[in-house]
Design an enzyme around this catalytic site. Sequence first.
Site, PDB file in Angstrom:
ATOM      1  N   ARG A 106     -10.971 -41.368 -59.482  1.00 42.78           N
ATOM      2  CA  ARG A 106     -12.028 -40.344 -59.484  1.00 42.78           C
ATOM      3  C   ARG A 106     -13.020 -40.619 -58.361  1.00 42.78           C
ATOM      4  NH1 ARG A 106     -16.175 -41.412 -62.443  1.00 42.78           N
ATOM      5  NH2 ARG A 106     -15.013 -42.008 -64.302  1.00 42.78           N
ATOM      6  N   TYR A 125     -19.845 -13.336 -54.697  1.00 46.32           N
ATOM      7  CA  TYR A 125     -18.664 -13.562 -55.530  1.00 46.32           C
ATOM      8  C   TYR A 125     -19.106 -13.598 -57.003  1.00 46.32           C
ATOM      9  CZ  TYR A 125     -14.689 -15.919 -57.642  1.00 46.32           C
ATOM     10  OH  TYR A 125     -13.632 -16.236 -58.457  1.00 46.32           O
ATOM     11  N   ASP A 129     -20.975 -19.652 -48.222  1.00 49.43           N
ATOM     12  CA  ASP A 129     -19.631 -19.594 -48.784  1.00 49.43           C
ATOM     13  C   ASP A 129     -18.743 -18.976 -47.698  1.00 49.43           C
ATOM     14  OD1 ASP A 129     -17.264 -18.862 -50.066  1.00 49.43           O
ATOM     15  OD2 ASP A 129     -18.270 -18.437 -51.969  1.00 49.43           O
ATOM     16  N   LYS A 186      -7.977 -20.007 -51.519  1.00 51.67           N
ATOM     17  CA  LYS A 186      -7.720 -18.800 -50.743  1.00 51.67           C
ATOM     18  C   LYS A 186      -7.074 -19.167 -49.396  1.00 51.67           C
ATOM     19  CE  LYS A 186      -9.875 -17.358 -54.378  1.00 51.67           C
ATOM     20  NZ  LYS A 186     -11.303 -17.070 -54.425  1.00 51.67           N
TER      21      LYS A 186
HETATM   22  C1  LIG Z   1     -12.390 -17.407 -55.274  1.00 50.14           C
HETATM   23  C2  LIG Z   1     -13.756 -17.553 -54.728  1.00 50.14           C
HETATM   24  C3  LIG Z   1     -14.654 -18.501 -55.246  1.00 50.14           C
HETATM   25  C4  LIG Z   1     -14.319 -19.372 -56.444  1.00 50.14           C
HETATM   26  O1  LIG Z   1     -13.315 -20.268 -56.168  1.00 50.14           O
HETATM   27  P1  LIG Z   1     -12.258 -20.820 -57.263  1.00 50.14           P
HETATM   28  O2  LIG Z   1     -11.373 -21.682 -56.447  1.00 50.14           O
HETATM   29  O3  LIG Z   1     -11.580 -19.631 -57.854  1.00 50.14           O
HETATM   30  O4  LIG Z   1     -13.065 -21.576 -58.275  1.00 50.14           O
HETATM   31  C5  LIG Z   1     -15.887 -18.610 -54.656  1.00 50.14           C
HETATM   32  N1  LIG Z   1     -16.256 -17.813 -53.626  1.00 50.14           N
HETATM   33  C6  LIG Z   1     -15.421 -16.886 -53.110  1.00 50.14           C
HETATM   34  C7  LIG Z   1     -15.882 -16.038 -51.978  1.00 50.14           C
HETATM   35  C8  LIG Z   1     -14.151 -16.725 -53.645  1.00 50.14           C
HETATM   36  O5  LIG Z   1     -13.338 -15.786 -53.141  1.00 50.14           O
END
Ligand SMILES: *Cc1c(COP(=O)(O)O)cnc(C)c1O
Length: 365
Positions: A43, A96, A164, A189
């Site tokens: 961890r 998001y 983000d 993503k």
């Molecule tokens: C999918 C997404 C998240 C969250 O991420 P997870 O891996 O699903 O927890 C945060 N911000 C954006 C812009 C996203 O597309």
Amino acid sequence: MRFSTRAVRTGEDSDKGDVVMPLHLSSTFSRKKVEEFKYEYSRTGNPTREAAEKKLASLEGAKHGLAFASGMAAETSIILALLQKGDHVIASDDLYGGTRRLFTLFRKFGIDTTYVDAKDSSRVKEALRDDTRMVWLETPTNPLLKLCDIKEISDLTDAFVVVDNTFASPYLQRPLRLGADIVVHSTTKYINGHSDSVGGAVMTDDIRLHEDIKHVQNAAGAILSPFDSFMTARGAKTLSLRMDKHCENAARIARYLEKHDKVKEVIYPGLDSHPQHDLAKKQMRGFGGMISFRADPKILSRLKMISLAESLGGVESLIEHPASMTHSAVPKEEREKIGITDDLIRLSVGIEDAEDLIEDLEQAL
Ligand SMILES: *Cc1c(COP(=O)(O)O)cnc(C)c1O
């Protein structure tokens, strides 16, 4: 080294001569002497995760990187590390959905969030208070693909600016160079890019911020597993190739949709018709693989190849209906106010042949 070289090479140097960093599943590590060790417990530190963290940091042009169990785990760790009761946050209104839900959760710990339309930097300025500790930005946003000016907003404030960068990926946009303090990603993503791993990452140049977030990574424990670290590092190697193809396909499809008489509006930062096309050219290296458009949602069930699914950024094209899928938790009135109407469709353009994607859209439309 340049971007694609770093994507392939960084973090792969194991001391055993492996060309690829092996998958280290061991939960603990033995040592010769009590005081001499590199790793103690998985961890706290794991060689495969550290390799992925190094690679992701290098792609973002950052000094430090940390990998988490999901994008949301990464976001939670930033908030736990840097904010406390009484702090104020300013966030983009078209955030998001999960991030908005997270800030709602943190309200009970005394963290107050104000949402503004950040495409207009002066809205951020007006919302600044003495207790504002963080400005949380997303650009382009989901699903309306609004942009905000990272540099202009970073210059406005001493509060931590978090971006983000999931939709653009580090190949198309480098928020740290534009003045942001922290970049967060859902690696689920574009970075992993193959729809087969959930993960998140946090990158920064500031050693103190890094140490504080790393402390939470270990204390709260939402780490990226060795297996997902391996998958993410593997996926990231082809990020530039994939992003170039995502951008090329998306540009062709956006132009095709724009001419179609069954399509009312196409939102894509690469089109001249996008209200912030000039900012996109200035701030991004390409316009990305996400397109939103307005048409009869019945087309969704007529598609033969493009998958009807949430998520984005994978090699396969995915299409979805924000009002009833990703954004169904946003009250209808609020949705309509910000432009997420019932005829809005979001397309994550994959790296298939553009002709096949256009043929599928054509028969559905
Ligand atoms: C999918 C997404 C998240 C969250 O991420 P997870 O891996 O699903 O927890 C945060 N911000 C954006 C812009 C996203 O597309």
